[in-house]
Motif scaffolding. Structure first.
Motif, mmCIF file in Angstrom:
data_model
loop_
_atom_site.group_PDB
_atom_site.id
_atom_site.type_symbol
_atom_site.label_atom_id
_atom_site.label_comp_id
_atom_site.label_asym_id
_atom_site.label_seq_id
_atom_site.Cartn_x
_atom_site.Cartn_y
_atom_site.Cartn_z
ATOM 1 N N SER A 43 -5.354 -6.358 2.714
ATOM 2 C CA SER A 43 -5.703 -6.393 1.299
ATOM 3 C C SER A 43 -4.512 -6.889 0.499
ATOM 4 O O SER A 43 -3.383 -6.494 0.743
ATOM 5 C CB SER A 43 -6.090 -4.992 0.815
ATOM 6 O OG SER A 43 -6.277 -4.997 -0.574
ATOM 7 N N LEU B 180 -2.224 6.151 1.226
ATOM 8 C CA LEU B 180 -3.269 5.283 1.752
ATOM 9 C C LEU B 180 -2.968 4.846 3.177
ATOM 10 O O LEU B 180 -3.878 4.707 4.004
ATOM 11 C CB LEU B 180 -3.466 4.061 0.856
ATOM 12 C CG LEU B 180 -4.229 4.297 -0.435
ATOM 13 C CD1 LEU B 180 -4.339 2.993 -1.229
ATOM 14 C CD2 LEU B 180 -5.611 4.863 -0.179
ATOM 15 N N GLU C 27 -5.256 -2.040 -1.791
ATOM 16 C CA GLU C 27 -6.386 -1.165 -1.515
ATOM 17 C C GLU C 27 -6.526 -0.975 -0.013
ATOM 18 O O GLU C 27 -6.084 -1.789 0.775
ATOM 19 C CB GLU C 27 -7.678 -1.778 -2.045
ATOM 20 C CG GLU C 27 -7.693 -1.994 -3.529
ATOM 21 C CD GLU C 27 -8.920 -2.778 -3.985
ATOM 22 O OE1 GLU C 27 -9.549 -3.444 -3.150
ATOM 23 O OE2 GLU C 27 -9.219 -2.703 -5.179
ATOM 24 N N THR D 97 -9.024 -1.212 2.897
ATOM 25 C CA THR D 97 -10.300 -1.843 3.215
ATOM 26 C C THR D 97 -10.528 -1.757 4.713
ATOM 27 O O THR D 97 -9.639 -2.071 5.498
ATOM 28 C CB THR D 97 -10.300 -3.320 2.765
ATOM 29 O OG1 THR D 97 -10.026 -3.375 1.369
ATOM 30 C CG2 THR D 97 -11.632 -3.972 3.051
ATOM 31 N N CYS E 111 -4.501 -6.449 -2.742
ATOM 32 C CA CYS E 111 -4.565 -5.654 -3.979
ATOM 33 C C CYS E 111 -4.021 -4.241 -3.802
ATOM 34 O O CYS E 111 -4.146 -3.428 -4.701
ATOM 35 C CB CYS E 111 -6.009 -5.559 -4.450
ATOM 36 S SG CYS E 111 -6.791 -7.148 -4.710
ATOM 37 N N MET F 95 0.851 -1.173 0.000
ATOM 38 C CA MET F 95 0.000 0.000 0.000
ATOM 39 C C MET F 95 0.894 1.233 0.000
ATOM 40 O O MET F 95 1.903 1.273 0.687
ATOM 41 C CB MET F 95 -0.906 -0.033 1.229
ATOM 42 C CG MET F 95 -1.893 1.099 1.259
ATOM 43 S SD MET F 95 -3.049 1.098 2.652
ATOM 44 C CE MET F 95 -3.552 -0.576 2.784
#
Length: 77
Positions: free
Chosen positions: A25, A5, A29, A31, A27, A1
């Protein structure tokens, strides 16, 4: 990340302590899980408070496990 973020995650976790929990996460992202009782308050704060000023809700998911495994479907476990 990425760093932005990560900072956002720390800020939200601090502001909504006890109401949100981070979810790992794969990906890259951000969350978060929000306690059901806090969902509207958290969403309104993210939209209305000047520190956040969010404009769009991208995804909202819910899962009901009340009768999980107790229906007519045949399962292996």
């Amino acid at each position: 990340m990425n760093q932005a973020l990560e900072q956002l995650a720390e800020s939200i976790s601090g502001r909504f302590a006890g109401q949100v929990a981070r979810v790992d996460s794969r990906c890259g992202e951000l969350t978060l899980e929000v306690a059901p009782a806090a969902l509207l308050a958290v969403c309104r704060a993210l939209r209305d408070e000047p520190d956040w000023n969010f404009e769009q809700l991208i995804d909202l998911c819910g899962v009901d496990y009340v009768s999980y495994g107790q229906d007519e479907w045949n399962t292996d476990t």
